[in-house]
Design a protein around this motif. Structure first.
Motif, PDB file in Angstrom:
ATOM      1  N   VAL A  21       0.839  -1.203   0.000  1.00 24.19           N
ATOM      2  CA  VAL A  21       0.000   0.000   0.000  1.00 24.19           C
ATOM      3  C   VAL A  21       0.874   1.252   0.000  1.00 24.19           C
ATOM      4  O   VAL A  21       0.619   2.216  -0.742  1.00 24.19           O
ATOM      5  CB  VAL A  21      -0.947  -0.012   1.214  1.00 24.19           C
ATOM      6  CG1 VAL A  21      -1.692   1.317   1.332  1.00 24.19           C
ATOM      7  CG2 VAL A  21      -1.948  -1.156   1.107  1.00 24.19           C
ATOM      8  N   ILE A  37      -3.469   6.943   5.640  1.00 26.21           N
ATOM      9  CA  ILE A  37      -4.062   5.626   5.846  1.00 26.21           C
ATOM     10  C   ILE A  37      -3.651   5.162   7.230  1.00 26.21           C
ATOM     11  O   ILE A  37      -2.466   5.176   7.572  1.00 26.21           O
ATOM     12  CB  ILE A  37      -3.597   4.608   4.787  1.00 26.21           C
ATOM     13  CG1 ILE A  37      -3.953   5.104   3.392  1.00 26.21           C
ATOM     14  CG2 ILE A  37      -4.232   3.233   5.046  1.00 26.21           C
ATOM     15  CD1 ILE A  37      -3.302   4.304   2.281  1.00 26.21           C
ATOM     16  N   MET A  57      -7.857  -1.325   8.053  1.00 23.62           N
ATOM     17  CA  MET A  57      -7.190  -0.216   7.371  1.00 23.62           C
ATOM     18  C   MET A  57      -8.236   0.841   7.065  1.00 23.62           C
ATOM     19  O   MET A  57      -9.268   0.546   6.466  1.00 23.62           O
ATOM     20  CB  MET A  57      -6.530  -0.686   6.072  1.00 23.62           C
ATOM     21  CG  MET A  57      -5.474  -1.751   6.267  1.00 23.62           C
ATOM     22  SD  MET A  57      -4.690  -2.227   4.706  1.00 23.62           S
ATOM     23  CE  MET A  57      -3.690  -3.624   5.259  1.00 23.62           C
ATOM     24  N   CYS A  58      -7.965   2.069   7.460  1.00 25.51           N
ATOM     25  CA  CYS A  58      -8.887   3.187   7.258  1.00 25.51           C
ATOM     26  C   CYS A  58      -8.244   4.176   6.290  1.00 25.51           C
ATOM     27  O   CYS A  58      -7.185   4.749   6.585  1.00 25.51           O
ATOM     28  CB  CYS A  58      -9.199   3.847   8.597  1.00 25.51           C
ATOM     29  SG  CYS A  58     -10.347   5.225   8.484  1.00 25.51           S
ATOM     30  N   PHE A  59      -8.879   4.393   5.139  1.00 22.12           N
ATOM     31  CA  PHE A  59      -8.325   5.235   4.081  1.00 22.12           C
ATOM     32  C   PHE A  59      -8.992   6.612   4.072  1.00 22.12           C
ATOM     33  O   PHE A  59     -10.219   6.714   4.119  1.00 22.12           O
ATOM     34  CB  PHE A  59      -8.556   4.588   2.708  1.00 22.12           C
ATOM     35  CG  PHE A  59      -7.751   3.343   2.466  1.00 22.12           C
ATOM     36  CD1 PHE A  59      -6.656   3.369   1.626  1.00 22.12           C
ATOM     37  CD2 PHE A  59      -8.092   2.141   3.070  1.00 22.12           C
ATOM     38  CE1 PHE A  59      -5.909   2.230   1.391  1.00 22.12           C
ATOM     39  CE2 PHE A  59      -7.360   0.981   2.836  1.00 22.12           C
ATOM     40  CZ  PHE A  59      -6.263   1.027   2.000  1.00 22.12           C
ATOM     41  N   ASN A  60      -8.178   7.656   3.993  1.00 23.94           N
ATOM     42  CA  ASN A  60      -8.663   9.007   3.746  1.00 23.94           C
ATOM     43  C   ASN A  60      -7.702   9.647   2.742  1.00 23.94           C
ATOM     44  O   ASN A  60      -6.770  10.362   3.109  1.00 23.94           O
ATOM     45  CB  ASN A  60      -8.723   9.825   5.040  1.00 23.94           C
ATOM     46  CG  ASN A  60      -9.262  11.226   4.799  1.00 23.94           C
ATOM     47  OD1 ASN A  60     -10.184  11.414   4.014  1.00 23.94           O
ATOM     48  ND2 ASN A  60      -8.680  12.209   5.464  1.00 23.94           N
ATOM     49  N   ILE A  61      -7.933   9.335   1.474  1.00 20.72           N
ATOM     50  CA  ILE A  61      -7.002   9.669   0.405  1.00 20.72           C
ATOM     51  C   ILE A  61      -7.740  10.402  -0.716  1.00 20.72           C
ATOM     52  O   ILE A  61      -8.824   9.986  -1.122  1.00 20.72           O
ATOM     53  CB  ILE A  61      -6.360   8.392  -0.181  1.00 20.72           C
ATOM     54  CG1 ILE A  61      -5.514   7.673   0.877  1.00 20.72           C
ATOM     55  CG2 ILE A  61      -5.526   8.711  -1.402  1.00 20.72           C
ATOM     56  CD1 ILE A  61      -4.259   8.402   1.257  1.00 20.72           C
ATOM     57  N   ARG A 111     -12.418   7.006   0.673  1.00 24.39           N
ATOM     58  CA  ARG A 111     -12.714   7.010   2.102  1.00 24.39           C
ATOM     59  C   ARG A 111     -13.442   5.708   2.420  1.00 24.39           C
ATOM     60  O   ARG A 111     -14.659   5.633   2.389  1.00 24.39           O
ATOM     61  CB  ARG A 111     -13.576   8.222   2.471  1.00 24.39           C
ATOM     62  CG  ARG A 111     -12.797   9.525   2.466  1.00 24.39           C
ATOM     63  CD  ARG A 111     -13.685  10.710   2.797  1.00 24.39           C
ATOM     64  NE  ARG A 111     -12.892  11.881   3.125  1.00 24.39           N
ATOM     65  CZ  ARG A 111     -13.393  13.099   3.320  1.00 24.39           C
ATOM     66  NH1 ARG A 111     -14.706  13.285   3.233  1.00 24.39           N
ATOM     67  NH2 ARG A 111     -12.614  14.113   3.631  1.00 24.39           N
TER      68      ARG A 111
END
Length: 329
Positions: free
Chosen positions: A17, A42, A54-58, A125
């Motif tokens: 990742v 992330i 896994m928490c995505f804020n991209i 997200r």
């Protein structure tokens, strides 16, 4: 930009990742991204030995496509994806694809690969959860626990209901908090999400199912989504199961079982729950009367609508309306 990943272990997964987004770990579990690929962060969270999240804020700075094959992973044997819209799932056994558009989650075993595309400017997200069958030990109902542990292939889907909608809205606000506070709260929220997930699993009435452990085919899944979309696009008309059986070529019992296993309801109950949810929204947002709503959504009479509404929400439509439209305020 294209990303192909065969997940082996957790460390390799995290590094893959990081390599794809060209990010830098500011500590062991937070990947900061500020590259030509994307901007954001992330967060990796090991909730327990059996659950990694896994928490995505991209936000993407270029178009991307991805393909994630979970078949060779060693640290989990099941995965759940939350809030990841417009993805495709690919059954590795028959190499067919099915597009999935949803605001809730799906969970499947390692026979399902995930692929998709996203455009420059899009926000990613979403949350991924990787777990094994020991998670089911937290389920007290032995019949349900045994059912999920015995399933070698499965797909479970959930539309965005109240608890998920509220969760997502609060999480997105938390993304804007100062970093030192934000990351601590996100970990707490991810634990909350795990239990929302478990609640969905235990709500399934497995005693009424007779689905073999062989799983669901891509054709069957395609037909289930066709039925789901048809229901949601016409909540005035009750679904005709006999016609659906003829159209899909799937035996009635199997069709009902697969639909309930995948979406959590029988075909008719799925229609009923979603129709009632739309009437609830109409009461609040459109300020329609009980009789107007009964007509708008195809109920045979007002009393029938009121009875179903009270059974679902514990109060009459008129009383519910007054909660949000108090003329004294």
């Amino acid at each position: 930009m294209k990303h192909e990943e065969k997940v082996i272990d957790l460390a390799a997964h995290k590094q893959n990742v990081a390599n794809f987004f060209k990010g830098e770990f500011i500590d062991e579990n937070i990947l900061q991204v500020d590259s030509e690929v994307a901007s954001g962060f992330i967060l990796f969270f090991q909730e327990s030995e059996k659950v990694n999240m896994m928490c995505f804020n991209i936000q993407l700075n270029q178009d991307v496509s991805y393909y994630i094959n979970l078949e060779n992973s060693s640290y989990f044997n099941r995965a759940a994806y939350f809030f990841l819209n417009n993805a495709y799932i690919c059954n590795l056994n028959d190499n067919n694809e099915q597009q999935v558009k949803y605001n809730g989650f799906l969970t499947a075993n390692k026979e399902i690969a995930l692929k998709g595309k996203a455009k420059k400017g899009d926000f990613l997200r979403h949350i991924s959860m990787y777990y094994d069958e020991h998670l089911f030990d937290e389920i007290r109902n032995e019949e349900i626990k045994t059912y999920y542990k015995s399933k070698q292939e499965f797909l479970i889907y959930m539309d965005a209901r109240d608890e998920l909608q509220f969760f997502r809205k609060t999480l997105w606000r938390i993304f804007e908090y100062p970093e030192e506070v934000r990351n601590k709260i996100i970990r707490i929220k991810l634990q909350e999400l795990k239990y929302i997930f478990l609640q969905r699993l235990v709500s399934l009435d497995v005693s009424k199912l007779d689905v073999k452990a062989s799983g669901i085919t891509t054709y069957q899944l395609t037909q289930l989504f066709m039925i789901r979309d048809r229901i949601l696009n016409n909540l005035k008309e009750k679904p005709n199961v006999a016609e659906l059986v003829t159209e899909t070529g799937i035996h009635k019992t199997l069709l009902q079982n697969l639909f309930q296993e995948t979406f959590g309801y029988t075909i008719y109950n799925f229609f009923t729950v979603n129709r009632l949810e739309q009437t609830r929204v109409a009461l609040v947002d459109k300020m329609m009367s009980t009789s107007e709503i009964a007509f708008e959504f195809g109920y045979s009479d007002v009393q029938h609508f009121s009875s179903q509404f009270k059974k679902m929400y514990g109060t009459s439509p008129s009383a519910y309306y007054k909660q949000f439209n108090d003329p004294s305020e």
